[in-house]
Design a protein around this motif. Sequence first.
Motif, PDB file in Angstrom:
ATOM      1  N   LEU A  47       0.801  -1.229   0.000  1.00 52.37           N
ATOM      2  CA  LEU A  47       0.000   0.000   0.000  1.00 52.37           C
ATOM      3  C   LEU A  47       0.836   1.283   0.000  1.00 52.37           C
ATOM      4  N   PRO A  48       1.982   1.339   0.705  1.00 50.87           N
ATOM      5  CA  PRO A  48       2.770   2.574   0.641  1.00 50.87           C
ATOM      6  C   PRO A  48       3.338   2.869  -0.749  1.00 50.87           C
ATOM      7  N   TYR A  49       3.340   1.857  -1.643  1.00 50.75           N
ATOM      8  CA  TYR A  49       3.938   2.041  -2.965  1.00 50.75           C
ATOM      9  C   TYR A  49       2.907   1.969  -4.088  1.00 50.75           C
ATOM     10  N   GLN A  50       1.833   1.182  -3.881  1.00 48.51           N
ATOM     11  CA  GLN A  50       0.811   1.014  -4.908  1.00 48.51           C
ATOM     12  C   GLN A  50      -0.539   0.854  -4.221  1.00 48.51           C
ATOM     13  N   LEU A 138       6.618   0.638  -8.283  1.00 46.49           N
ATOM     14  CA  LEU A 138       6.339  -0.627  -8.957  1.00 46.49           C
ATOM     15  C   LEU A 138       7.475  -1.626  -8.742  1.00 46.49           C
ATOM     16  N   ASP A 139       8.702  -1.124  -8.659  1.00 48.32           N
ATOM     17  CA  ASP A 139       9.837  -2.010  -8.388  1.00 48.32           C
ATOM     18  C   ASP A 139       9.705  -2.655  -7.010  1.00 48.32           C
ATOM     19  N   TRP A 140       9.269  -1.849  -6.025  1.00 47.28           N
ATOM     20  CA  TRP A 140       9.109  -2.415  -4.684  1.00 47.28           C
ATOM     21  C   TRP A 140       7.990  -3.440  -4.650  1.00 47.28           C
ATOM     22  N   VAL A 141       6.891  -3.186  -5.352  1.00 43.50           N
ATOM     23  CA  VAL A 141       5.787  -4.155  -5.404  1.00 43.50           C
ATOM     24  C   VAL A 141       6.265  -5.464  -6.031  1.00 43.50           C
ATOM     25  N   THR A 142       7.022  -5.364  -7.126  1.00 49.92           N
ATOM     26  CA  THR A 142       7.552  -6.555  -7.791  1.00 49.92           C
ATOM     27  C   THR A 142       8.488  -7.315  -6.864  1.00 49.92           C
ATOM     28  N   TYR A 143       9.312  -6.578  -6.149  1.00 52.31           N
ATOM     29  CA  TYR A 143      10.261  -7.177  -5.207  1.00 52.31           C
ATOM     30  C   TYR A 143       9.527  -7.930  -4.093  1.00 52.31           C
ATOM     31  N   LEU A 144       8.529  -7.282  -3.501  1.00 53.72           N
ATOM     32  CA  LEU A 144       7.774  -7.914  -2.418  1.00 53.72           C
ATOM     33  C   LEU A 144       7.006  -9.135  -2.926  1.00 53.72           C
ATOM     34  N   TRP A 145       6.441  -9.043  -4.127  1.00 54.11           N
ATOM     35  CA  TRP A 145       5.695 -10.170  -4.693  1.00 54.11           C
ATOM     36  C   TRP A 145       6.619 -11.369  -4.935  1.00 54.11           C
ATOM     37  N   SER A 146       7.841 -11.120  -5.394  1.00 51.43           N
ATOM     38  CA  SER A 146       8.767 -12.236  -5.621  1.00 51.43           C
ATOM     39  C   SER A 146       9.080 -12.961  -4.313  1.00 51.43           C
ATOM     40  N   ILE A 147       9.186 -12.200  -3.215  1.00 50.73           N
ATOM     41  CA  ILE A 147       9.421 -12.816  -1.902  1.00 50.73           C
ATOM     42  C   ILE A 147       8.237 -13.688  -1.508  1.00 50.73           C
ATOM     43  N   VAL A 148       7.031 -13.170  -1.687  1.00 50.37           N
ATOM     44  CA  VAL A 148       5.828 -13.906  -1.292  1.00 50.37           C
ATOM     45  C   VAL A 148       5.652 -15.165  -2.129  1.00 50.37           C
TER      46      VAL A 148
END
Length: 435
Positions: A47-50, A138-148
């Motif tokens: 949420l803080p990024y997207q 968007l980079d942070w969202v992609t990064y967090l999604w890859s972790i999940v």
Amino acid sequence: MSTATNQPLKESTVPLPDLPWPLLQSVAALADAPLTQIAERLRQATLPYQASSALVIFTEDCTGRPQKKAGAEEIISRVSIAELDTLRATLSDDSPWYGEAELAGRTRSVLALKHASSRALLVLTDPRPADAENNTGLDWVTYLWSIVARRIQEKVADAPPSYLLESRAASAERIRVTAELTDLHSTTLETLLAALRSSSLDDAAARSTVTDLTAKALVGLRTLSDRTTDLVEEPVATSFERLREDLRPLTRFSGIDVEFIEPPLNGRALPGEVAHAARAIVRGLVLAMMEQPKVSRIRTQWDCDGENLLINVRDDGGGELSADAPSIGRLDRRVQALTGRLRVDVMPGWGADVFVTLPLDPPSRPAGDVAGWNLAARELEVLQRLAAGERNRTIAVTLGISENTVKFHVRNLFRKLDVGSRTEAIALAHSHGLR
């Protein structure tokens, strides 16, 4: 789904700055999240990024509960596997994609990301950058999604027996409900077709049009039923081929010849939980064997005796693989989580032979094993009635309470059982011996 004016967005090449402290806290929360909370924690982290109205994860790693959702109730309560499957099929790669898609019954603006290795899908509805001046969101969202996505794979592979029981029960319940709905609607549609094909009706054009529409609906229902089964079970040959693909990059550059002995094509389909864990176990065994000196060949073979998946992995090394090695100990714990058995036979100078047996059916649980839920007496009565297939009105009459009181107890049950729907509660009750 319309993509005419929406092009896939390539991953940003902007170097990411040093990780801020709130992001590190989010990563820690995701790493520690149980599967039941992982969607909510990912939403809070993104949420803080997207900004978005809802977040939906679609993953075939979790066969019992392939959807994990958080956000607006009107979206997460209506989104379907068929919609998510259709959206995922339109994504050509794992780049973030903005566009419009049919979701929760209507066309919505979405941001979709597909994880490359697991094919898991992340969807954010009504997305908008939380900080228009910062283009790294968007980079942070992609990064967090890859972790999940990776975390989901790891947690399923390392799942304890209780998760296996509950996931298997949820899978069985979803198949049962889908089959009942398919039978019900198929009967209705076939009756309509019979009537429309009757020569006693006058308007031939109308009969022809409605016949075609009904026939298409019937095919759609049967497709839905087949897709539900596909999510829950995996043919043993298909699962073995996925293992081969997983190991291909490793074997290509190792210089070690890895031989694959195909399982029988007519072997029993593997429950999804067993298939995922089996591939992880074999990958771990192959890596452990490659760490030994003088290994030039490894052979892996799967078979199925109708009740168990039988795995054999063998190397031609010097017989130095130890059953007490930490890597083998970790794999043995995975096998035990599936109530399976792992045996290591080592012959000095002749290599190591590892045998793994994984039961295809979960162990039975003693009837009524629900003490850990801390249910009140009335809540347990309501749960037993739910598990027996009774509706709220019937439960109210049987127990002599109002229907609103039944709804109150059901909400409490959802909270205590950590489930989000009646179907999940019933499946969990069945897995603990309540019928």
